[in-house]
Design a protein around this motif. Structure first.
Motif, PDB file in Angstrom:
ATOM      1  N   CYS A   1     -52.050  60.565  63.818  1.00 26.00           N
ATOM      2  CA  CYS A   1     -51.326  59.805  63.119  1.00 26.00           C
ATOM      3  C   CYS A   1     -50.572  58.427  63.516  1.00 26.00           C
ATOM      4  O   CYS A   1     -50.862  58.296  64.821  1.00 26.00           O
ATOM      5  N   VAL A   2     -50.361  57.537  62.622  1.00 27.29           N
ATOM      6  CA  VAL A   2     -50.023  56.470  63.323  1.00 27.29           C
ATOM      7  C   VAL A   2     -48.650  56.120  62.244  1.00 27.29           C
ATOM      8  O   VAL A   2     -48.644  56.638  61.373  1.00 27.29           O
ATOM      9  N   LEU A   3     -47.607  55.775  62.883  1.00 27.43           N
ATOM     10  CA  LEU A   3     -46.422  54.936  62.287  1.00 27.43           C
ATOM     11  C   LEU A   3     -46.609  53.869  61.205  1.00 27.43           C
ATOM     12  O   LEU A   3     -47.264  52.805  61.916  1.00 27.43           O
ATOM     13  N   VAL A   4     -46.264  54.102  60.183  1.00 24.49           N
ATOM     14  CA  VAL A   4     -46.594  52.879  59.183  1.00 24.49           C
ATOM     15  C   VAL A   4     -45.384  52.089  58.894  1.00 24.49           C
ATOM     16  O   VAL A   4     -45.341  50.952  59.000  1.00 24.49           O
ATOM     17  N   GLN A   5     -44.536  52.665  58.992  1.00 28.11           N
ATOM     18  CA  GLN A   5     -43.068  52.099  58.632  1.00 28.11           C
ATOM     19  C   GLN A   5     -42.056  52.899  59.108  1.00 28.11           C
ATOM     20  O   GLN A   5     -42.060  54.271  59.333  1.00 28.11           O
ATOM     21  N   LYS A   6     -40.706  52.312  59.566  1.00 31.04           N
ATOM     22  CA  LYS A   6     -39.607  53.006  60.014  1.00 31.04           C
ATOM     23  C   LYS A   6     -38.257  52.360  59.547  1.00 31.04           C
ATOM     24  O   LYS A   6     -38.406  50.949  59.608  1.00 31.04           O
ATOM     25  N   GLU A   7     -37.261  53.021  59.221  1.00 33.66           N
ATOM     26  CA  GLU A   7     -35.961  52.449  58.808  1.00 33.66           C
ATOM     27  C   GLU A   7     -35.035  53.274  59.504  1.00 33.66           C
ATOM     28  O   GLU A   7     -34.931  54.374  59.325  1.00 33.66           O
ATOM     29  N   ILE A   8     -34.387  52.740  60.659  1.00 34.45           N
ATOM     30  CA  ILE A   8     -33.377  53.472  61.374  1.00 34.45           C
ATOM     31  C   ILE A   8     -32.283  52.680  61.420  1.00 34.45           C
ATOM     32  O   ILE A   8     -32.002  51.615  61.925  1.00 34.45           O
ATOM     33  N   ILE A   9     -31.140  53.659  61.451  1.00 35.35           N
ATOM     34  CA  ILE A   9     -29.779  53.187  61.745  1.00 35.35           C
ATOM     35  C   ILE A   9     -29.379  54.018  62.744  1.00 35.35           C
ATOM     36  O   ILE A   9     -29.228  55.133  62.582  1.00 35.35           O
ATOM     37  N   TYR A  10     -28.632  53.226  63.691  1.00 34.74           N
ATOM     38  CA  TYR A  10     -27.787  53.702  64.793  1.00 34.74           C
ATOM     39  C   TYR A  10     -26.266  53.820  64.370  1.00 34.74           C
ATOM     40  O   TYR A  10     -25.540  52.721  64.459  1.00 34.74           O
ATOM     41  N   TYR A  11     -25.730  54.753  64.395  1.00 33.59           N
ATOM     42  CA  TYR A  11     -24.277  55.225  64.107  1.00 33.59           C
ATOM     43  C   TYR A  11     -23.491  55.007  65.122  1.00 33.59           C
ATOM     44  O   TYR A  11     -22.374  54.746  65.041  1.00 33.59           O
ATOM     45  N   HIS A  12     -23.964  55.800  66.166  1.00 29.72           N
ATOM     46  CA  HIS A  12     -23.179  56.098  67.546  1.00 29.72           C
ATOM     47  C   HIS A  12     -23.980  55.892  68.720  1.00 29.72           C
ATOM     48  O   HIS A  12     -25.385  56.297  68.866  1.00 29.72           O
ATOM     49  N   PRO A  13     -23.444  55.378  69.857  1.00 29.91           N
ATOM     50  CA  PRO A  13     -24.309  55.195  71.118  1.00 29.91           C
ATOM     51  C   PRO A  13     -24.668  56.575  71.602  1.00 29.91           C
ATOM     52  O   PRO A  13     -24.115  57.751  71.520  1.00 29.91           O
ATOM     53  N   VAL A  14     -25.765  56.406  72.462  1.00 32.18           N
ATOM     54  CA  VAL A  14     -26.450  57.754  73.176  1.00 32.18           C
ATOM     55  C   VAL A  14     -25.992  57.409  74.408  1.00 32.18           C
ATOM     56  O   VAL A  14     -26.262  56.235  75.016  1.00 32.18           O
ATOM     57  N   HIS A  15     -25.340  58.399  75.095  1.00 36.21           N
ATOM     58  CA  HIS A  15     -25.343  58.133  76.771  1.00 36.21           C
ATOM     59  C   HIS A  15     -26.151  59.109  77.818  1.00 36.21           C
ATOM     60  O   HIS A  15     -26.383  60.088  77.046  1.00 36.21           O
ATOM     61  N   VAL A  16     -26.160  58.879  78.629  1.00 35.38           N
ATOM     62  CA  VAL A  16     -26.888  59.540  79.817  1.00 35.38           C
ATOM     63  C   VAL A  16     -26.259  60.925  79.709  1.00 35.38           C
ATOM     64  O   VAL A  16     -24.872  61.124  79.794  1.00 35.38           O
TER      65      VAL A  16
ATOM     66  N   ILE B   1     -25.288  52.934  77.760  1.00 40.58           N
ATOM     67  CA  ILE B   1     -25.845  53.339  76.762  1.00 40.58           C
ATOM     68  C   ILE B   1     -27.240  53.605  77.109  1.00 40.58           C
ATOM     69  O   ILE B   1     -27.922  53.159  77.941  1.00 40.58           O
ATOM     70  N   VAL B   2     -27.925  54.869  76.381  1.00 43.11           N
ATOM     71  CA  VAL B   2     -29.282  54.719  76.601  1.00 43.11           C
ATOM     72  C   VAL B   2     -30.039  53.929  75.579  1.00 43.11           C
ATOM     73  O   VAL B   2     -29.506  53.565  74.277  1.00 43.11           O
ATOM     74  N   PRO B   3     -31.150  53.066  75.925  1.00 39.68           N
ATOM     75  CA  PRO B   3     -31.891  52.224  75.080  1.00 39.68           C
ATOM     76  C   PRO B   3     -32.208  52.833  73.651  1.00 39.68           C
ATOM     77  O   PRO B   3     -32.628  53.967  73.602  1.00 39.68           O
ATOM     78  N   ALA B   4     -32.099  52.018  72.679  1.00 41.80           N
ATOM     79  CA  ALA B   4     -32.371  52.724  71.334  1.00 41.80           C
ATOM     80  C   ALA B   4     -33.865  52.981  71.302  1.00 41.80           C
ATOM     81  O   ALA B   4     -34.184  54.177  70.780  1.00 41.80           O
ATOM     82  N   LEU B   5     -34.540  52.131  71.883  1.00 40.54           N
ATOM     83  CA  LEU B   5     -36.156  52.588  71.758  1.00 40.54           C
ATOM     84  C   LEU B   5     -36.628  53.804  72.433  1.00 40.54           C
ATOM     85  O   LEU B   5     -37.298  54.594  72.201  1.00 40.54           O
TER      86      LEU B   5
ATOM     87  N   CYS C   1     -30.908  62.161  63.815  1.00 41.31           N
ATOM     88  CA  CYS C   1     -30.578  62.645  65.399  1.00 41.31           C
ATOM     89  C   CYS C   1     -29.248  62.966  65.631  1.00 41.31           C
ATOM     90  O   CYS C   1     -28.210  62.230  65.135  1.00 41.31           O
ATOM     91  N   PHE C   2     -28.848  63.931  66.335  1.00 38.20           N
ATOM     92  CA  PHE C   2     -27.192  64.195  66.456  1.00 38.20           C
ATOM     93  C   PHE C   2     -27.114  64.563  67.976  1.00 38.20           C
ATOM     94  O   PHE C   2     -28.283  65.197  68.780  1.00 38.20           O
ATOM     95  N   ASN C   3     -25.968  64.490  68.698  1.00 33.63           N
ATOM     96  CA  ASN C   3     -25.754  64.622  69.884  1.00 33.63           C
ATOM     97  C   ASN C   3     -25.238  66.412  69.959  1.00 33.63           C
ATOM     98  O   ASN C   3     -24.957  66.816  68.755  1.00 33.63           O
ATOM     99  N   GLN C   4     -24.833  66.676  71.289  1.00 31.28           N
ATOM    100  CA  GLN C   4     -24.475  68.144  71.311  1.00 31.28           C
ATOM    101  C   GLN C   4     -23.069  68.443  70.713  1.00 31.28           C
ATOM    102  O   GLN C   4     -22.980  69.754  70.454  1.00 31.28           O
ATOM    103  N   GLN C   5     -22.231  67.377  70.117  1.00 33.88           N
ATOM    104  CA  GLN C   5     -21.131  67.690  69.455  1.00 33.88           C
ATOM    105  C   GLN C   5     -21.387  67.731  67.856  1.00 33.88           C
ATOM    106  O   GLN C   5     -20.801  67.956  67.222  1.00 33.88           O
ATOM    107  N   GLY C   6     -22.664  67.450  67.593  1.00 35.99           N
ATOM    108  CA  GLY C   6     -23.221  67.656  66.096  1.00 35.99           C
ATOM    109  C   GLY C   6     -22.839  66.129  65.336  1.00 35.99           C
ATOM    110  O   GLY C   6     -23.180  65.872  64.026  1.00 35.99           O
ATOM    111  N   THR C   7     -22.583  65.104  66.094  1.00 33.06           N
ATOM    112  CA  THR C   7     -22.438  63.894  65.533  1.00 33.06           C
ATOM    113  C   THR C   7     -23.745  63.047  65.291  1.00 33.06           C
ATOM    114  O   THR C   7     -24.519  63.032  66.234  1.00 33.06           O
ATOM    115  N   GLU C   8     -23.938  62.541  64.061  1.00 34.49           N
ATOM    116  CA  GLU C   8     -25.141  62.151  63.882  1.00 34.49           C
ATOM    117  C   GLU C   8     -25.073  60.649  64.623  1.00 34.49           C
ATOM    118  O   GLU C   8     -24.294  59.837  64.625  1.00 34.49           O
ATOM    119  N   VAL C   9     -26.160  60.403  65.517  1.00 35.36           N
ATOM    120  CA  VAL C   9     -26.427  59.212  66.126  1.00 35.36           C
ATOM    121  C   VAL C   9     -27.357  58.344  65.460  1.00 35.36           C
ATOM    122  O   VAL C   9     -27.264  57.117  65.642  1.00 35.36           O
TER     123      VAL C   9
END
Length: 139
Positions: free
Chosen positions: A77-92, A54-58, A118-126
């Motif tokens: 600008c600066v990031l104040v807050q983030k809420e992220i959910i990882y649904y599927h792994p990202v691969h090389v 997998i590709v590292p989440a960061l 964020c979604f991959n080439q198949q349209g799957t939300e990652v």
């Protein structure tokens, strides 16, 4: 292009696409000092859970930050807050598109809330979530 909060509007969209490579993972690992075996070609470790390393989440989150810094608002600008959910792994080799949509603007604080998908080439939300950024007045 650097936008102020008064130049932005709810519903405004920005997106970028990137294909992650093994060289990207190597650079990330060296900078973050993160040498997890989940990112390596060592099949004994990652094959128990994934079809390939997998590709590292960061690293994928970096694409989200790139959209913010280059496109929306595209300025200081600066990031104040983030809420992220990882649904599927990202691969090389995956072509990941990060899409950000403005869902709220707080003009008093210069805060902008953006929905992230964020979604991959198949349209799957990652990845799905939201970020809040502070936009420096005057860009």
């Amino acid at each position: 292009m650097s936008l102020t909060t008064s130049e932005m509007q709810i519903g405004q969209i920005a997106r970028l696409q990137r294909i992650f490579s093994e060289a990207d993972i190597q650079k990330y690992s060296e900078l973050a000092n993160d040498f997890s075996q989940m990112y390596e070609r060592n099949e004994e470790v990652w094959k128990k859970r994934f079809s390939q390393p997998i590709v590292p989440a960061l690293l994928v989150e970096g694409l989200i930050i790139q959209v913010i810094s280059e496109k929306l608002p595209g300025g200081p600008c600066v990031l104040v807050q983030k809420e992220i959910i990882y649904y599927h792994p990202v691969h090389v080799g995956d072509a990941i598109t990060a899409e950000l949509v403005i869902i709220d603007i707080n003009h008093e604080r210069n805060w902008v809330t953006q929905k992230v998908v964020c979604f991959n080439q198949q349209g799957t939300e990652v990845i799905k979530g939201q970020v809040v950024i502070y936009v420096f007045p005057g860009g």
